[in-house]
Design a protein around this motif. Structure first.
Motif, PDB file in Angstrom:
ATOM      1  N   PHE A  24       0.828  -1.202   0.000  1.00 25.43           N
ATOM      2  CA  PHE A  24       0.000   0.000   0.000  1.00 25.43           C
ATOM      3  C   PHE A  24       0.867   1.259   0.000  1.00 25.43           C
ATOM      4  O   PHE A  24       0.551   2.237  -0.676  1.00 25.43           O
ATOM      5  CB  PHE A  24      -0.928   0.029   1.212  1.00 25.43           C
ATOM      6  CG  PHE A  24      -2.015  -1.010   1.191  1.00 25.43           C
ATOM      7  CD1 PHE A  24      -2.305  -1.726   0.048  1.00 25.43           C
ATOM      8  CD2 PHE A  24      -2.750  -1.275   2.333  1.00 25.43           C
ATOM      9  CE1 PHE A  24      -3.315  -2.684   0.033  1.00 25.43           C
ATOM     10  CE2 PHE A  24      -3.758  -2.216   2.328  1.00 25.43           C
ATOM     11  CZ  PHE A  24      -4.038  -2.922   1.176  1.00 25.43           C
ATOM     12  N   THR A  25       1.962   1.223   0.752  1.00 24.32           N
ATOM     13  CA  THR A  25       2.873   2.363   0.792  1.00 24.32           C
ATOM     14  C   THR A  25       3.474   2.622  -0.578  1.00 24.32           C
ATOM     15  O   THR A  25       3.490   3.768  -1.065  1.00 24.32           O
ATOM     16  CB  THR A  25       4.001   2.123   1.810  1.00 24.32           C
ATOM     17  OG1 THR A  25       3.432   1.893   3.096  1.00 24.32           O
ATOM     18  CG2 THR A  25       4.948   3.303   1.870  1.00 24.32           C
ATOM     19  N   GLN A  80       2.357   1.716  -3.472  1.00 21.89           N
ATOM     20  CA  GLN A  80       1.328   2.182  -4.394  1.00 21.89           C
ATOM     21  C   GLN A  80       0.965   3.634  -4.115  1.00 21.89           C
ATOM     22  O   GLN A  80       0.717   4.406  -5.033  1.00 21.89           O
ATOM     23  CB  GLN A  80       0.071   1.322  -4.294  1.00 21.89           C
ATOM     24  CG  GLN A  80       0.190   0.045  -5.078  1.00 21.89           C
ATOM     25  CD  GLN A  80      -1.129  -0.702  -5.122  1.00 21.89           C
ATOM     26  OE1 GLN A  80      -1.833  -0.784  -4.121  1.00 21.89           O
ATOM     27  NE2 GLN A  80      -1.446  -1.256  -6.266  1.00 21.89           N
ATOM     28  N   GLY A  81       0.935   4.016  -2.862  1.00 23.27           N
ATOM     29  CA  GLY A  81       0.644   5.405  -2.507  1.00 23.27           C
ATOM     30  C   GLY A  81       1.678   6.364  -3.045  1.00 23.27           C
ATOM     31  O   GLY A  81       1.360   7.495  -3.409  1.00 23.27           O
ATOM     32  N   MET A  97      -5.128   3.812  -6.249  1.00 25.37           N
ATOM     33  CA  MET A  97      -4.324   4.063  -5.050  1.00 25.37           C
ATOM     34  C   MET A  97      -3.023   4.798  -5.373  1.00 25.37           C
ATOM     35  O   MET A  97      -2.324   5.247  -4.472  1.00 25.37           O
ATOM     36  CB  MET A  97      -3.983   2.737  -4.362  1.00 25.37           C
ATOM     37  CG  MET A  97      -5.178   2.027  -3.782  1.00 25.37           C
ATOM     38  SD  MET A  97      -4.796   0.379  -3.176  1.00 25.37           S
ATOM     39  CE  MET A  97      -3.671   0.728  -1.850  1.00 25.37           C
ATOM     40  N   THR A 135      -1.564   8.668  -4.016  1.00 27.61           N
ATOM     41  CA  THR A 135      -2.600   9.105  -3.090  1.00 27.61           C
ATOM     42  C   THR A 135      -1.990   9.264  -1.703  1.00 27.61           C
ATOM     43  O   THR A 135      -1.356   8.344  -1.180  1.00 27.61           O
ATOM     44  CB  THR A 135      -3.746   8.073  -3.037  1.00 27.61           C
ATOM     45  OG1 THR A 135      -4.197   7.829  -4.357  1.00 27.61           O
ATOM     46  CG2 THR A 135      -4.881   8.557  -2.186  1.00 27.61           C
ATOM     47  N   THR A 154      -3.426   9.356   1.113  1.00 27.58           N
ATOM     48  CA  THR A 154      -4.045   8.460   2.094  1.00 27.58           C
ATOM     49  C   THR A 154      -3.251   7.175   2.238  1.00 27.58           C
ATOM     50  O   THR A 154      -2.941   6.744   3.354  1.00 27.58           O
ATOM     51  CB  THR A 154      -5.492   8.130   1.667  1.00 27.58           C
ATOM     52  OG1 THR A 154      -6.216   9.341   1.532  1.00 27.58           O
ATOM     53  CG2 THR A 154      -6.164   7.230   2.676  1.00 27.58           C
ATOM     54  N   TRP A 155      -2.915   6.539   1.126  1.00 24.08           N
ATOM     55  CA  TRP A 155      -2.192   5.270   1.179  1.00 24.08           C
ATOM     56  C   TRP A 155      -0.719   5.463   1.509  1.00 24.08           C
ATOM     57  O   TRP A 155      -0.078   4.563   2.047  1.00 24.08           O
ATOM     58  CB  TRP A 155      -2.375   4.495  -0.113  1.00 24.08           C
ATOM     59  CG  TRP A 155      -3.797   4.074  -0.250  1.00 24.08           C
ATOM     60  CD1 TRP A 155      -4.698   4.546  -1.140  1.00 24.08           C
ATOM     61  CD2 TRP A 155      -4.494   3.144   0.585  1.00 24.08           C
ATOM     62  NE1 TRP A 155      -5.918   3.959  -0.917  1.00 24.08           N
ATOM     63  CE2 TRP A 155      -5.828   3.106   0.132  1.00 24.08           C
ATOM     64  CE3 TRP A 155      -4.135   2.356   1.664  1.00 24.08           C
ATOM     65  CZ2 TRP A 155      -6.792   2.289   0.718  1.00 24.08           C
ATOM     66  CZ3 TRP A 155      -5.095   1.557   2.242  1.00 24.08           C
ATOM     67  CH2 TRP A 155      -6.402   1.520   1.778  1.00 24.08           C
ATOM     68  N   SER A 156      -0.197   6.639   1.227  1.00 23.57           N
ATOM     69  CA  SER A 156       1.181   6.931   1.625  1.00 23.57           C
ATOM     70  C   SER A 156       1.306   7.051   3.135  1.00 23.57           C
ATOM     71  O   SER A 156       2.376   6.831   3.696  1.00 23.57           O
ATOM     72  CB  SER A 156       1.653   8.233   0.978  1.00 23.57           C
ATOM     73  OG  SER A 156       1.605   8.132  -0.418  1.00 23.57           O
ATOM     74  N   LEU A 192      -1.326   5.639   5.397  1.00 24.74           N
ATOM     75  CA  LEU A 192      -1.863   4.425   6.016  1.00 24.74           C
ATOM     76  C   LEU A 192      -0.970   3.201   5.798  1.00 24.74           C
ATOM     77  O   LEU A 192      -0.917   2.316   6.651  1.00 24.74           O
ATOM     78  CB  LEU A 192      -3.263   4.130   5.465  1.00 24.74           C
ATOM     79  CG  LEU A 192      -4.377   5.050   5.932  1.00 24.74           C
ATOM     80  CD1 LEU A 192      -5.687   4.680   5.262  1.00 24.74           C
ATOM     81  CD2 LEU A 192      -4.517   5.006   7.430  1.00 24.74           C
ATOM     82  N   GLY A 193      -0.283   3.123   4.684  1.00 28.01           N
ATOM     83  CA  GLY A 193       0.573   1.975   4.388  1.00 28.01           C
ATOM     84  C   GLY A 193       1.620   1.700   5.451  1.00 28.01           C
ATOM     85  O   GLY A 193       1.706   0.578   5.968  1.00 28.01           O
TER      86      GLY A 193
END
Length: 62
Positions: free
Chosen positions: A19-20, A22-23, A33, A36, A38-40, A42-43
């Motif tokens: 997720f990181t 992809q962010g 994603m 973004t 958010t994912w940077s 939350l990851g």
């Protein structure tokens, strides 16, 4: 049961890393994603939770 929790923690940490990346737009360029904030954010949090879960389960006495 302890091994299952360690595996689950490592899996959660892996997804947090994905997720990181992809962010930050490193892995997939056409994903919703990608790039973004958010994912940077939350990851890494998800990855740390997974690592804490895995380490905590591996250090627990049986």
């Amino acid at each position: 049961m302890r091994i299952a929790i360690v595996v689950l923690g490592l899996l959660v940490a892996f997804f947090g890393i994905v997720f990181t990346l992809q962010g930050f737009g490193v892995i997939v360029s056409d994903s919703p994603m990608t790039n973004t904030t958010t994912w940077s954010i939350l990851g890494p949090i998800i990855a740390v939770v997974g690592i804490v879960l895995a380490v905590g389960a591996s250090r627990r006495r049986g």
